[in-house]
Design an enzyme around this catalytic site. Structure first.
Site, PDB file in Angstrom:
ATOM      1  N   GLU A 167      -0.530   4.755  -0.616  1.00  0.00           N
ATOM      2  CA  GLU A 167      -1.382   5.937  -0.853  1.00  0.00           C
ATOM      3  C   GLU A 167      -0.562   7.204  -0.690  1.00  0.00           C
ATOM      4  O   GLU A 167       0.241   7.319   0.237  1.00  0.00           O
ATOM      5  CB  GLU A 167      -2.567   5.937   0.113  1.00  0.00           C
ATOM      6  CG  GLU A 167      -3.640   4.941  -0.294  1.00  0.00           C
ATOM      7  CD  GLU A 167      -4.872   5.016   0.598  1.00  0.00           C
ATOM      8  OE1 GLU A 167      -4.838   5.720   1.620  1.00  0.00           O
ATOM      9  OE2 GLU A 167      -5.868   4.352   0.263  1.00  0.00           O
ATOM     10  N   ASP A 202      -6.467  13.239 -25.539  1.00  0.00           N
ATOM     11  CA  ASP A 202      -6.401  11.845 -25.104  1.00  0.00           C
ATOM     12  C   ASP A 202      -5.680  11.061 -26.195  1.00  0.00           C
ATOM     13  O   ASP A 202      -6.251  10.752 -27.236  1.00  0.00           O
ATOM     14  CB  ASP A 202      -7.840  11.350 -24.880  1.00  0.00           C
ATOM     15  CG  ASP A 202      -7.903   9.877 -24.534  1.00  0.00           C
ATOM     16  OD1 ASP A 202      -6.874   9.190 -24.594  1.00  0.00           O
ATOM     17  OD2 ASP A 202      -9.019   9.410 -24.209  1.00  0.00           O
ATOM     18  N   TYR A 255       0.853  -1.193   0.000  1.00  0.00           N
ATOM     19  CA  TYR A 255       0.000   0.000   0.000  1.00  0.00           C
ATOM     20  C   TYR A 255       0.882   1.234   0.000  1.00  0.00           C
ATOM     21  O   TYR A 255       1.811   1.341   0.799  1.00  0.00           O
ATOM     22  CB  TYR A 255      -0.912   0.034   1.232  1.00  0.00           C
ATOM     23  CG  TYR A 255      -2.359  -0.111   0.826  1.00  0.00           C
ATOM     24  CD1 TYR A 255      -2.967   0.895   0.075  1.00  0.00           C
ATOM     25  CD2 TYR A 255      -3.093  -1.234   1.142  1.00  0.00           C
ATOM     26  CE1 TYR A 255      -4.274   0.760  -0.356  1.00  0.00           C
ATOM     27  CE2 TYR A 255      -4.410  -1.376   0.721  1.00  0.00           C
ATOM     28  CZ  TYR A 255      -4.989  -0.367  -0.031  1.00  0.00           C
ATOM     29  OH  TYR A 255      -6.277  -0.498  -0.460  1.00  0.00           O
ATOM     30  N   THR A 313      -3.407   5.872 -22.308  1.00  0.00           N
ATOM     31  CA  THR A 313      -3.215   4.548 -21.734  1.00  0.00           C
ATOM     32  C   THR A 313      -1.737   4.225 -21.905  1.00  0.00           C
ATOM     33  O   THR A 313      -1.039   4.855 -22.696  1.00  0.00           O
ATOM     34  CB  THR A 313      -4.029   3.473 -22.482  1.00  0.00           C
ATOM     35  OG1 THR A 313      -3.620   3.491 -23.857  1.00  0.00           O
ATOM     36  CG2 THR A 313      -5.513   3.729 -22.397  1.00  0.00           C
ATOM     37  N   LYS A 353      -1.296   0.486 -25.175  1.00  0.00           N
ATOM     38  CA  LYS A 353      -1.609   0.355 -26.610  1.00  0.00           C
ATOM     39  C   LYS A 353      -0.302   0.496 -27.401  1.00  0.00           C
ATOM     40  O   LYS A 353       0.589  -0.316 -27.182  1.00  0.00           O
ATOM     41  CB  LYS A 353      -2.704   1.339 -26.972  1.00  0.00           C
ATOM     42  CG  LYS A 353      -4.006   1.027 -26.192  1.00  0.00           C
ATOM     43  CD  LYS A 353      -5.160   1.948 -26.487  1.00  0.00           C
ATOM     44  CE  LYS A 353      -6.353   1.591 -25.608  1.00  0.00           C
ATOM     45  NZ  LYS A 353      -7.481   2.551 -25.777  1.00  0.00           N
ATOM     46  N   ARG A 379      -1.115  -2.593 -18.637  1.00  0.00           N
ATOM     47  CA  ARG A 379      -2.453  -2.006 -18.720  1.00  0.00           C
ATOM     48  C   ARG A 379      -2.572  -0.896 -17.676  1.00  0.00           C
ATOM     49  O   ARG A 379      -2.457  -1.152 -16.475  1.00  0.00           O
ATOM     50  CB  ARG A 379      -3.456  -3.131 -18.445  1.00  0.00           C
ATOM     51  CG  ARG A 379      -4.890  -2.872 -18.740  1.00  0.00           C
ATOM     52  CD  ARG A 379      -5.613  -4.182 -18.952  1.00  0.00           C
ATOM     53  NE  ARG A 379      -5.203  -4.746 -20.226  1.00  0.00           N
ATOM     54  CZ  ARG A 379      -5.679  -4.335 -21.392  1.00  0.00           C
ATOM     55  NH1 ARG A 379      -6.616  -3.436 -21.468  1.00  0.00           N
ATOM     56  NH2 ARG A 379      -5.226  -4.858 -22.516  1.00  0.00           N
TER      57      ARG A 379
HETATM   58  C1  LIG Z   1      -8.549   2.883 -24.978  1.00  0.00           C
HETATM   59  C2  LIG Z   1      -8.948   4.293 -24.811  1.00  0.00           C
HETATM   60  C3  LIG Z   1      -9.276   4.819 -23.540  1.00  0.00           C
HETATM   61  C4  LIG Z   1      -9.533   3.979 -22.311  1.00  0.00           C
HETATM   62  O1  LIG Z   1      -8.628   3.175 -21.831  1.00  0.00           O
HETATM   63  P1  LIG Z   1      -8.973   2.071 -20.697  1.00  0.00           P
HETATM   64  O2  LIG Z   1      -7.609   1.808 -20.153  1.00  0.00           O
HETATM   65  O3  LIG Z   1      -9.602   0.936 -21.411  1.00  0.00           O
HETATM   66  O4  LIG Z   1      -9.867   2.698 -19.699  1.00  0.00           O
HETATM   67  C5  LIG Z   1      -9.528   6.175 -23.430  1.00  0.00           C
HETATM   68  N1  LIG Z   1      -9.477   6.969 -24.505  1.00  0.00           N
HETATM   69  C6  LIG Z   1      -9.199   6.503 -25.734  1.00  0.00           C
HETATM   70  C7  LIG Z   1      -9.170   7.460 -26.878  1.00  0.00           C
HETATM   71  C8  LIG Z   1      -8.943   5.153 -25.936  1.00  0.00           C
HETATM   72  O5  LIG Z   1      -8.714   4.696 -27.161  1.00  0.00           O
END
Ligand SMILES: *Cc1c(COP(=O)(O)O)cnc(C)c1O
Length: 433
Positions: free
Chosen positions: A59, A203, A57, A229, A232, A238
């Site tokens: 925090e 994003d 933990y 993220t 990807k 993850r």
């Molecule tokens: C994949 C994705 C997310 C979310 O990611 P998670 O880890 O699945 O919550 C947010 N924004 C965009 C544009 C994405 O492609």
């Protein structure tokens, strides 16, 4: 990767879970993974993720924790922060978000009041659930306006975006997408936002690996907040990441913890540090460049075989393919299922102005990050493009399926991954990873 690496007693202590993991290794290695949001992490990243940091933990933030014994948690979190800042040339990084969605939620909470207006990209034009879908936190808590792509070019219409922004006067413009194959002009969106007094959240969940290696222009100089993220194109564990200007750092840190999350996933943060370290090495850039070349090769082959590419092509790691062709082809759903049968994994996807419902869809989305990690290049992409087209043009033919399945097996055999090993004598499954 040694036998012990994954099993470490699991085969004996929980054979059912062990079996499922073994089956999943076989699934991942035995098929062609073309889901644009997936990738294969290194053994080093896997190792860090499966470490004893899961027991801890922590925090709070490095140097300011609510628990004792955080000195090594501080080491990995500080490393992850420094490496993320260097990778994206960012003033501040928060590496604690458990996912991309948590990262976005935290930014909203720090920049907006309940009921404020956000202007996001239409989900059916390539946006994401967290950019204002009515069933998502974003659509539930904020007023939402949407922009999309133009009917003719199927690319973002920045003049239209300017007009919508002037009319809607959002507090925040959200840009970035999940199914957009073209370069996003963050500089232009920055100008639009400033002209209407809005802040921006970019994003870059999908394109973070390209941004980190200068293969896509960076939003960092033009946007107050950048989220992504880490799993990807970035090829890490993850998870999520927030980058922001120094003036927003305190607010962002406070909304991630204690605003949205409790204890950080220190094992995942350790793995983020490892992945960011890998991304800072020179060969990560050649990997990303190969990913982009591979997407172009795949796109060209699909177009040559009579399928239609949304927006006419690709600039990044993904291709959006219209397989419905105004009723002359098949639905995205049918294409996804037929390709699944031959171990080519893709997802159905709406195309802009789709006439089919989202669960049926007119398109499929294909991405090259995972197969590029596996070592495949343009020649393999051309082959895969022609195999996909054969299945889409004749989805019910047994002979096509049998032939394509054989060719998929040949390809996956030539590009081994997470090498499979013999299991100890007496165990039922023959191999493990
Ligand atoms: C994949 C994705 C997310 C979310 O990611 P998670 O880890 O699945 O919550 C947010 N924004 C965009 C544009 C994405 O492609």
């Amino acid at each position: 990767m040694s036998n012990d690496f994954f099993s470490a007693g699991l085969a004996e202590s929980d054979p059912v879970v062990f079996e499922a993991i073994t089956d999943e290794v076989h699934r991942q290695t035995g098929g062609l993974e073309l889901i644009a949001s997936e990738n294969f992490v290194s053994e080093a990243v896997l190792r860090a993720m499966g470490s004893v940091f899961t027991n801890k933990y922590a925090e709070g933030y490095p140097g300011k924790r609510y628990y004792g014994g955080c000195e090594y948690a501080d080491v990995v979190e500080n490393l992850a922060i420094e490496r993320a800042r260097e990778l994206f040339d960012a003033e501040h990084a928060n590496v604690q978000p458990h996912s991309g969605s948590q990262a976005n939620t935290s930014v909203y909470l720090s920049a907006l009041e309940h009921g404020d207006k956000i202007l996001g990209m239409d989900l059916s034009h390539g946006g994401h659930l967290t950019h204002g879908h009515p069933l998502n936190f974003s659509g539930i808590n904020y007023e939402v306006a949407a922009y999309g792509v133009s009917r003719e070019t199927e690319q973002i219409d920045y003049n239209e975006l300017q007009k919508i922004a002037e009319k809607e006067k959002p507090k925040m413009i959200v840009c970035g997408a999940s199914a957009y194959p073209r370069i996003i002009d963050f500089e232009r969106i920055g100008e639009i936002a400033r002209s209407v007094g809005a802040v921006i959240m970019a994003d870059i969940a999908h394109i973070a690996g390209l941004v980190a290696t200068d293969l896509h222009p960076s939003p960092v100089p033009h946007c107050e907040y950048v989220t992504t993220t880490t799993h990807k194109t970035l090829r890490g564990p993850r998870g999520g990441l927030i980058l922001c200007k120094e003036e927003y750092a305190k607010d962002v840190d406070r909304t991630v913890f204690p605003g949205v999350q409790g204890g950080p996933l220190v094992h995942i943060i350790a793995a983020k540090a490892v992945a960011f370290g890998e991304a800072l090495k020179v060969d990560f850039k050649s990997y990303q460049a190969q990913t982009v070349s591979n997407a172009k090769a795949l796109a060209d082959e699909l177009a040559a075989a009579g399928l239609r590419l949304v927006s006419g092509g690709t600039d990044n790691h993904l291709v959006l393919v219209d397989v419905f062709l105004d009723g002359k082809g098949i639905t995205g759903k049918k294409a996804e299922n037929a390709l699944d049968e031959v171990k080519i994994t893709v997802n159905k996807n709406t195309i802009p102005f789709d006439t089919n419902k989202p669960f049926v869809a007119s398109g499929i989305r294909l991405g090259t990050p995972a197969l590029t990690t596996r070592g495949m290049k343009e020649d393999e992409m051309k082959k895969i493009g022609s195999l996909i087209a054969e299945v889409v043009h004749d989805p019910d033919s047994e002979s096509v399926r049998a032939k394509v399945t054989r060719e998929v097996e040949q390809l996956t055999d030539r590009f081994p991954m997470y090498p499979l090993r013999q299991r100890p004598e007496g165990n039922e499954a023959t191999t493990t990873a």
